[in-house]
Write a protein that holds these residues in place. Structure first.
Motif, PDB file in Angstrom:
ATOM      1  N   GLY B 182       0.675  -1.169   0.149  1.00 34.95           N
ATOM      2  CA  GLY B 182      -0.257   0.029  -0.133  1.00 34.95           C
ATOM      3  C   GLY B 182       0.862   1.385  -0.109  1.00 34.95           C
ATOM      4  N   PHE B 183       2.087   1.181   0.709  1.00 36.41           N
ATOM      5  CA  PHE B 183       3.012   2.442   0.567  1.00 36.41           C
ATOM      6  C   PHE B 183       3.145   2.700  -0.932  1.00 36.41           C
ATOM      7  N   ILE B 184       3.743   1.798  -1.615  1.00 36.49           N
ATOM      8  CA  ILE B 184       4.075   1.959  -2.975  1.00 36.49           C
ATOM      9  C   ILE B 184       3.054   2.443  -3.715  1.00 36.49           C
ATOM     10  N   ARG B 185       1.723   1.813  -3.568  1.00 37.21           N
ATOM     11  CA  ARG B 185       0.706   2.218  -4.442  1.00 37.21           C
ATOM     12  C   ARG B 185       0.265   3.649  -4.041  1.00 37.21           C
ATOM     13  N   GLY B 186       0.179   3.954  -2.872  1.00 38.53           N
ATOM     14  CA  GLY B 186      -0.077   5.360  -2.433  1.00 38.53           C
ATOM     15  C   GLY B 186       0.736   6.355  -2.689  1.00 38.53           C
ATOM     16  N   TYR B 187       2.175   5.804  -2.650  1.00 39.17           N
ATOM     17  CA  TYR B 187       3.238   6.908  -3.251  1.00 39.17           C
ATOM     18  C   TYR B 187       2.856   7.180  -4.872  1.00 39.17           C
ATOM     19  N   MET B 188       2.708   6.091  -5.630  1.00 34.49           N
ATOM     20  CA  MET B 188       2.374   6.235  -6.989  1.00 34.49           C
ATOM     21  C   MET B 188       1.006   7.218  -7.252  1.00 34.49           C
ATOM     22  N   ALA B 189       0.242   6.944  -6.437  1.00 34.92           N
ATOM     23  CA  ALA B 189      -1.129   7.663  -6.712  1.00 34.92           C
ATOM     24  C   ALA B 189      -0.908   9.239  -6.565  1.00 34.92           C
ATOM     25  N   ARG B 190      -0.018   9.260  -5.415  1.00 34.55           N
ATOM     26  CA  ARG B 190       0.017  10.734  -5.006  1.00 34.55           C
ATOM     27  C   ARG B 190       1.402  11.605  -6.024  1.00 34.55           C
ATOM     28  N   TYR B 191       1.946  10.949  -6.398  1.00 33.25           N
ATOM     29  CA  TYR B 191       3.209  11.533  -7.065  1.00 33.25           C
ATOM     30  C   TYR B 191       3.489  10.976  -8.582  1.00 33.25           C
ATOM     31  N   ALA B 192       2.804  10.027  -9.194  1.00 28.39           N
ATOM     32  CA  ALA B 192       3.165   9.666 -10.582  1.00 28.39           C
ATOM     33  C   ALA B 192       2.908  10.696 -11.493  1.00 28.39           C
ATOM     34  N   LEU B 193       1.934  11.561 -11.336  1.00 28.28           N
ATOM     35  CA  LEU B 193       1.601  12.564 -12.382  1.00 28.28           C
ATOM     36  C   LEU B 193       2.484  13.610 -11.980  1.00 28.28           C
ATOM     37  N   PRO B 194       2.650  14.298 -10.940  1.00 29.47           N
ATOM     38  CA  PRO B 194       3.861  15.412 -11.009  1.00 29.47           C
ATOM     39  C   PRO B 194       5.020  14.907 -11.417  1.00 29.47           C
ATOM     40  N   SER B 195       5.418  13.831 -11.128  1.00 26.18           N
ATOM     41  CA  SER B 195       6.510  13.207 -11.548  1.00 26.18           C
ATOM     42  C   SER B 195       6.833  13.253 -12.971  1.00 26.18           C
ATOM     43  N   ALA B 196       5.974  12.490 -13.722  1.00 27.30           N
ATOM     44  CA  ALA B 196       5.872  12.458 -15.261  1.00 27.30           C
ATOM     45  C   ALA B 196       5.771  13.685 -15.674  1.00 27.30           C
ATOM     46  N   GLU B 197       5.031  14.619 -15.017  1.00 28.22           N
ATOM     47  CA  GLU B 197       5.056  16.077 -15.449  1.00 28.22           C
ATOM     48  C   GLU B 197       6.187  16.786 -15.514  1.00 28.22           C
ATOM     49  N   VAL B 198       6.793  16.804 -14.393  1.00 29.05           N
ATOM     50  CA  VAL B 198       8.001  17.576 -14.250  1.00 29.05           C
ATOM     51  C   VAL B 198       9.223  17.301 -15.249  1.00 29.05           C
ATOM     52  N   PHE B 199       9.362  15.630 -15.343  1.00 23.48           N
ATOM     53  CA  PHE B 199      10.501  15.323 -15.958  1.00 23.48           C
ATOM     54  C   PHE B 199      10.281  15.198 -17.562  1.00 23.48           C
ATOM     55  N   THR B 200       8.948  15.364 -17.890  1.00 24.97           N
ATOM     56  CA  THR B 200       8.901  15.507 -19.369  1.00 24.97           C
ATOM     57  C   THR B 200       8.896  16.886 -19.685  1.00 24.97           C
TER      58      THR B 200
END
Lengths: 233, 233
Positions: B182-200
């Motif tokens: 759940g920790f990993i899934r929660g992390y993804m749910a919170r930060y996957a979008l801003p991560s992809a956004e910033v890095f692209t």
DNA sequence: ACAGTGACTGAACGCGTGTTTAGTATCGTG
DNA sequence: CACGATACTAAACACGCGTTCAGTCACTGT
């Protein structure tokens, strides 16, 4: 009621109490919060019992250190951000960064706080997220910063990224206690260029991953539930 | 070799040595390396003395855990990267990420390793930097990744950023020991979008800060790897 | 002058830690 | 079976930790 009539408030920094607090700050910054009370007492040149006498317990000492570093942060932030809610002045920010020798120990202490977690860490991170959020919003408004699909998440993510890199760098290459400013300068020398590069130019040249991620974890819709549940794909 | 039986606990059919190792892995992942030996022994259902009997000391147990998680990482990496020096397969990578429940405990253990620092942490980070470096080089060659002024520094910085964010996130919001995935899934749910956004897409719209930084901390002309400053007394 | 108060210390206490020791059961092998 | 090695435990040990205690010293207000 305790009245310190004999000593002015400024001389309070010379009292044993303040000496212990400063020694603890430096020890905690160097060795983490597991540092023995006896080592702190030895650093301050007093007996372990006196530490308890002044602070009640090790937790009390830790709390006093927290308050002290909070005070230092506030007084360092004041010329940069001015009144609460004010906007950062970049020139003052660089001046503050140049004065890193002065703030080396508190900075490393803060990294220990974030490394250890706990209530103060959460609180400070929330503060930094809020500060970042408003600063980014200003940047977006002025055209200096690219808008985001989820401004809140981006602000939090950026804080986690930059804080985390500092924490891990410190864990991997412990700072020399005698040259706390060297850690920050070394970090800058190593990472300032890739940092500026990534955050201005980005990393990936095509948006296939961004599209895939945006489809899998869509940005939250507007908090007002008037929007249809379907978000843009 | 070992056949799983319908016992109340999957651990029942493991040898005591393996049971202790697994219990230590879970305890270290949940509570950090300061976790008492007695708690680990209780989790494994054995006496503290048996832990010493099998592993020599607490450090020996820690070392056995390191080796075990190293093995798990290698066997998880194998289908993604194939032979040593191979290139990552993104489909397999997402499959691995989906199987996060299986790798939740080792992942949290690794975060504890990076949080605590030490030789293993440095070694693993160096491995990840190298892996990132070659992967980015492939991306640059294929036109998927933007070239950098200092490829080595960028690879290291990206590893520090992403690892650090995970470490701090875990320190701030400790994972539920019963739901490590759940920790990993929660992390993804919170930060996957801003991560992809910033890095692209990047963050800043003008290059004034990048120019200033590039002038202050120029990229090394010679591609000599920067050795981390060893300033331990 | 004199009690009172707070700064301060050396020594000890209680506790939790990793580890050792001595001993018992169990197993594999001649 | 006999016997040595291995798995395992209860109890104790040594040590470092935060903390407490009893007492000394210096200063202060009455």
């Amino acid at each position: 009621m305790i009245v310190r009539s004999a000593t002015p408030s400024d001389d309070a920094d010379l009292t044993a109490r303040a000496r212990i607090r400063d020694a603890a700050l430096a020890r905690f910054a160097a060795d983490g919060f597991g540092a023995p009370l006896r080592a702190i007492a030895a650093d301050a040149g007093v007996s372990p019992a006196l530490v308890i006498h002044h602070f009640g317990s090790k937790d009390g000492l830790r709390h006093a250190c927290d308050e002290q570093v909070r005070r230092i942060v506030a007084e360092g932030k004041e010329p940069v951000y001015g009144a609460p809610g004010g906007h950062p002045d970049r020139a003052d920010m660089f001046a503050l960064l140049a004065d890193v020798e002065r703030y080396g120990v508190p900075t490393l202490y803060l990294l220990r706080v974030f490394q250890a977690g706990g209530d103060l860490a959460r609180e400070l991170v929330d503060d930094m997220v809020e500060l970042t959020r408003t600063t980014l919003a200003d940047g977006v408004a002025s055209g200096a910063v690219r808008p985001s699909r989820d401004e809140d998440a981006r602000a939090r993510y950026l804080v986690m990224l930059t804080l985390g890199a500092l924490v891990v760098d410190q864990a991997l290459h412990p700072a020399d206690p005698g040259d706390t400013g060297g850690f920050i300068r070394g970090y800058m020398a190593r990472y300032a260029l890739p940092s500026a590069e990534v955050f201005t130019e980005g990393l990936l040249l095509d948006a296939t991953m961004l599209d895939a991620v945006a489809a899998t974890w869509p940005a939250p819709t507007d908090p007002t539930p008037t929007d249809p549940p379907r978000t843009r794909t």
